[in-house]
Design a protein around this motif. Sequence first.
Motif, PDB file in Angstrom:
ATOM      1  N   GLY A 110       0.812  -1.210   0.000  1.00  0.00           N
ATOM      2  CA  GLY A 110       0.000   0.000   0.000  1.00  0.00           C
ATOM      3  C   GLY A 110       0.842   1.255   0.000  1.00  0.00           C
ATOM      4  O   GLY A 110       0.535   2.234  -0.700  1.00  0.00           O
ATOM      5  N   HIS A 111       1.929   1.238   0.765  1.00  0.00           N
ATOM      6  CA  HIS A 111       2.817   2.406   0.813  1.00  0.00           C
ATOM      7  C   HIS A 111       3.505   2.649  -0.524  1.00  0.00           C
ATOM      8  O   HIS A 111       3.806   3.802  -0.868  1.00  0.00           O
ATOM      9  N   ARG A 112       3.746   1.600  -1.273  1.00  0.00           N
ATOM     10  CA  ARG A 112       4.334   1.790  -2.594  1.00  0.00           C
ATOM     11  C   ARG A 112       3.376   2.552  -3.509  1.00  0.00           C
ATOM     12  O   ARG A 112       3.805   3.365  -4.338  1.00  0.00           O
ATOM     13  N   ILE A 113       2.094   2.301  -3.337  1.00  0.00           N
ATOM     14  CA  ILE A 113       1.096   3.035  -4.121  1.00  0.00           C
ATOM     15  C   ILE A 113       1.039   4.490  -3.663  1.00  0.00           C
ATOM     16  O   ILE A 113       0.945   5.419  -4.490  1.00  0.00           O
ATOM     17  N   LEU A 114       1.097   4.711  -2.338  1.00  0.00           N
ATOM     18  CA  LEU A 114       1.136   6.084  -1.820  1.00  0.00           C
ATOM     19  C   LEU A 114       2.343   6.830  -2.389  1.00  0.00           C
ATOM     20  O   LEU A 114       2.243   8.010  -2.767  1.00  0.00           O
ATOM     21  N   ALA A 115       3.476   6.147  -2.435  1.00  0.00           N
ATOM     22  CA  ALA A 115       4.691   6.763  -2.967  1.00  0.00           C
ATOM     23  C   ALA A 115       4.507   7.160  -4.428  1.00  0.00           C
ATOM     24  O   ALA A 115       4.982   8.216  -4.859  1.00  0.00           O
ATOM     25  N   ASP A 116       3.787   6.328  -5.190  1.00  0.00           N
ATOM     26  CA  ASP A 116       3.527   6.658  -6.597  1.00  0.00           C
ATOM     27  C   ASP A 116       2.720   7.947  -6.714  1.00  0.00           C
ATOM     28  O   ASP A 116       3.014   8.795  -7.554  1.00  0.00           O
ATOM     29  N   HIS A 117       1.700   8.071  -5.855  1.00  0.00           N
ATOM     30  CA  HIS A 117       0.857   9.276  -5.898  1.00  0.00           C
ATOM     31  C   HIS A 117       1.679  10.533  -5.583  1.00  0.00           C
ATOM     32  O   HIS A 117       1.544  11.559  -6.262  1.00  0.00           O
ATOM     33  N   VAL A 118       2.496  10.446  -4.559  1.00  0.00           N
ATOM     34  CA  VAL A 118       3.288  11.611  -4.155  1.00  0.00           C
ATOM     35  C   VAL A 118       4.386  11.899  -5.174  1.00  0.00           C
ATOM     36  O   VAL A 118       4.642  13.063  -5.508  1.00  0.00           O
ATOM     37  N   TRP A 119       5.013  10.851  -5.688  1.00  0.00           N
ATOM     38  CA  TRP A 119       6.107  11.020  -6.630  1.00  0.00           C
ATOM     39  C   TRP A 119       5.650  11.737  -7.902  1.00  0.00           C
ATOM     40  O   TRP A 119       6.381  12.548  -8.476  1.00  0.00           O
ATOM     41  N   GLU A 120       4.442  11.454  -8.332  1.00  0.00           N
ATOM     42  CA  GLU A 120       3.912  12.077  -9.547  1.00  0.00           C
ATOM     43  C   GLU A 120       3.881  13.593  -9.413  1.00  0.00           C
ATOM     44  O   GLU A 120       4.107  14.324 -10.376  1.00  0.00           O
ATOM     45  N   VAL A 121       3.621  14.069  -8.203  1.00  0.00           N
ATOM     46  CA  VAL A 121       3.547  15.512  -7.950  1.00  0.00           C
ATOM     47  C   VAL A 121       4.907  16.079  -7.547  1.00  0.00           C
ATOM     48  O   VAL A 121       5.267  17.206  -7.896  1.00  0.00           O
ATOM     49  N   LEU A 122       5.670  15.282  -6.818  1.00  0.00           N
ATOM     50  CA  LEU A 122       6.962  15.750  -6.287  1.00  0.00           C
ATOM     51  C   LEU A 122       8.066  15.789  -7.329  1.00  0.00           C
ATOM     52  O   LEU A 122       8.883  16.721  -7.323  1.00  0.00           O
ATOM     53  N   GLU A 123       8.108  14.821  -8.211  1.00  0.00           N
ATOM     54  CA  GLU A 123       9.214  14.722  -9.161  1.00  0.00           C
ATOM     55  C   GLU A 123       9.450  15.991  -9.968  1.00  0.00           C
ATOM     56  O   GLU A 123      10.608  16.414 -10.134  1.00  0.00           O
ATOM     57  N   PRO A 124       8.405  16.666 -10.474  1.00  0.00           N
ATOM     58  CA  PRO A 124       8.672  17.902 -11.238  1.00  0.00           C
ATOM     59  C   PRO A 124       9.349  18.990 -10.404  1.00  0.00           C
ATOM     60  O   PRO A 124      10.031  19.852 -10.960  1.00  0.00           O
ATOM     61  N   LEU A 125       9.195  18.940  -9.092  1.00  0.00           N
ATOM     62  CA  LEU A 125       9.826  19.946  -8.241  1.00  0.00           C
ATOM     63  C   LEU A 125      11.308  19.687  -8.042  1.00  0.00           C
ATOM     64  O   LEU A 125      12.055  20.584  -7.658  1.00  0.00           O
ATOM     65  N   LEU A 126      11.753  18.472  -8.334  1.00  0.00           N
ATOM     66  CA  LEU A 126      13.156  18.123  -8.131  1.00  0.00           C
ATOM     67  C   LEU A 126      14.023  18.512  -9.312  1.00  0.00           C
ATOM     68  O   LEU A 126      15.232  18.430  -9.223  1.00  0.00           O
TER      69      LEU A 126
END
Length: 228
Positions: free
Chosen positions: A212-228
């Motif tokens: 489940g946490h891997r799915i949460l990470a996918d959701h956050v990563w989709e938004v976070l990655e462009p900021l990096l």
Amino acid sequence: MMLFKRQIVLSVFLLAAACGSPSNQATQGDTEKPQESATSLMEEETKNILFFGNSLTAGYGLESQELAFPGIIQRRIDSLALPYRVINGGLSGETTAAGKERIDWLLREKIDIFVLELGANDGLRGIPTDETANNLQAIIDKVKAKYPACQMVLTGMMVPPSMGGDYGKAFTAIFPALAKENDMAFVPFLLADVAGEADLNQQDGIHPTEEGHRILADHVWEVLEPLL
């Protein structure tokens, strides 16, 4: 006599070569300085991402905090050789009121990206939505005041239908409104595709499993990655 003088000159030359001339020593010292500066520069360039939240961020029920979604995101960052360090500021049972008081301690270290995941415990306790919204705004204001250049991410949350339809709608509306008002990147629903799925949650039906946490990470990563 001439031979004797030549021997003296040769002896002096060999002695100077063995000891090392001052100019050689200065050159050697100069070659070390850029290396030291490069190391210091690399350390300065490493940026901090603070995940500030409750048991979801803390990884409640998992064998290690590294298995929670912030830890998964750190491994993705490392695999891409990006200069970011994740700080897990999750605390199980945290409410927005408690978070408003605790955030000052975590802001002692420079923060470049701030991911705010709070509010779920307010919703489960039926805390008035205005109070929750005001507390979240206070946290956001503190981060902005301390680090004006900090990029910010807000994760949305919902409450179970048992909390009532009107309360549920008002609670859900808190997060997109705050994200828009504060120009924050926004994850619409952190537990999307996980909430209500028995095989993705622990026995309590609330806290995600490792998968489940891997799915949460996918959701956050989709938004976070462009900021990096």
